[in-house]
Scaffold this active site. Sequence first.
Site, short mmCIF file in Angstrom:
data_model
loop_
_atom_site.label_atom_id
_atom_site.label_comp_id
_atom_site.label_asym_id
_atom_site.label_seq_id
_atom_site.Cartn_x
_atom_site.Cartn_y
_atom_site.Cartn_z
N ASN A 151 0.70 -1.30 0.01
CA ASN A 151 -0.02 0.18 -0.06
C ASN A 151 0.78 1.29 0.05
OD1 ASN A 151 0.67 1.23 2.71
ND2 ASN A 151 -0.39 -0.67 3.43
N ASP A 209 2.33 -8.55 9.06
CA ASP A 209 1.09 -7.86 9.03
C ASP A 209 -0.09 -8.75 10.03
OD1 ASP A 209 1.47 -5.46 7.86
OD2 ASP A 209 1.13 -6.43 5.92
N HIS A 237 -8.63 0.79 2.25
CA HIS A 237 -9.77 -0.20 2.94
C HIS A 237 -10.53 0.95 3.67
CE1 HIS A 237 -6.64 -3.55 4.31
NE2 HIS A 237 -7.52 -4.06 3.35
N ALA A 268 2.83 0.95 8.01
CA ALA A 268 2.44 -0.18 7.68
C ALA A 268 1.11 0.18 6.95
CB ALA A 268 2.44 -1.21 8.40
N CYS A 270 -7.41 -1.06 12.69
CA CYS A 270 -6.85 -2.40 12.01
C CYS A 270 -6.12 -3.13 12.89
CB CYS A 270 -5.79 -1.80 11.03
SG CYS A 270 -6.20 -0.54 10.09
N1 ARG Z 1 0.08 -3.47 5.64
C1 ARG Z 1 -1.25 -3.98 6.01
C2 ARG Z 1 -1.90 -4.00 4.45
O1 ARG Z 1 -1.44 -3.56 3.54
C3 ARG Z 1 -1.98 -2.96 6.63
C4 ARG Z 1 -3.51 -3.37 6.90
C5 ARG Z 1 -4.30 -2.18 7.60
N2 ARG Z 1 -5.60 -2.93 7.91
C6 ARG Z 1 -6.85 -2.28 7.96
N3 ARG Z 1 -8.00 -2.91 8.05
N4 ARG Z 1 -6.74 -1.09 7.35
O2 ARG Z 1 -2.74 -5.28 4.24
#
Ligand code: ARG
Length: 276
Positions: A23, A66, A167, A255, A261
Site C-alpha cells: 500500500n 501484518d 480499506h 504499515a 486495524c
Molecule cells: N500492511 C497492511 C496491508 O496493507 C495494513 C493493513 C491495515 N488494515 C486495515 N484494516 N486497514 O494489508
Amino acid sequence: MPAAAPRILMCPPDYFGIEYEINPWMSRAQGADPTAARRQWQTLRDTLAGLGVAVETLTPQPGLPDLVFTANAGLVFGNTFLSSRFKHAVRAEESPHFEAWFAAHGFGVVTLPEGMFHEGAGDALFCGDTLFAGYRTRSDAAAHHWVAAKLGVRCLPLELVNPRFYHLDTCFCPLAPGVALYHPDAFDGYGRRVLAAHVGTLIPVTAAEASRFGCNAVVVGRSVVHNADCPELSAALVAHGYRPVAVELGEFLKAGGSAKCLTLRLDGEDAAGWQC
Ligand code: ARG
C-alpha cells in the site's frame, strides 16, 4: 444483569515490520522501530482493557509481519467467522492462523469461493443493519454481495477511489446506528451520496487527520480510541457526545494501519444493528 464485556482480538507485534510494500504508506527503506511498535501496541491494548474490553490474543508468527492487523482476518457475524481472501499472497498466509483461532474458540468458519477477494472487517463495516462495503483496491464488489447473501443482510458497496484509503476502515467509521465518521475525499460523488442517503449523521474528518488515520478508530460504547494528533476529530467527537481517547500509533501508520486495524471485535461492533 450486567452487559457482557466487549471482546476484541489483537495480535502482539513480535514480528511486525515493513518487509514488503502493498500500500502507498509502506516503505521498506523507512522501516519501523520494533521497540516503539511494542510500546504503542501495549498502550492500545491497555487502553482498551481500561475501557472494560476483554482483549484476546492471537499467537504472533514469524514471517507474517501484518498479522497484527487482525481487522483483516475476516468478518464476524454472531457465531460465524467469514475468513478473508486476501488480495496479496504475502497476507493470504495469515488465513490458516486466523481460521484455527476462530475454530478453536467456538466460531463456525466459512470460506469464500475462490476467485474473489475480501479483506474482512477492514472493508466491511455494519452501521445499523446495513453492511457498508469498500471495494476496488483490496476487496471485490462480488465478494461483498456473496457475503451479504450468505448473512442475509443489506450491503451497500462503496468504491474506494483514493489508493491511500485502500480499506474502508481507513476512511469510514460507524459510531452507532445512523452515526459515522468519514473522509469525503476517499469516495466519489456517488459514494458520498450513498453515504448521505443512508447514514443520518456523517461527521467529516479532514484530509490532514484522515492521513493520520483518524477514521481508523475503535468504538467502545461512547469512547472512541484513535491515533494521536487529531485535535479536530477529538473536538468533533466531543461535540457529538463521544469521548475521544488518543493513543500514539505512528509505527503502525508506516504499515498503513492504526487503532481499528489492530483490533477485531468478536461480539459485534457497537454500531452493528444485529448486536442488539
Ligand atoms: N500492511 C497492511 C496491508 O496493507 C495494513 C493493513 C491495515 N488494515 C486495515 N484494516 N486497514 O494489508
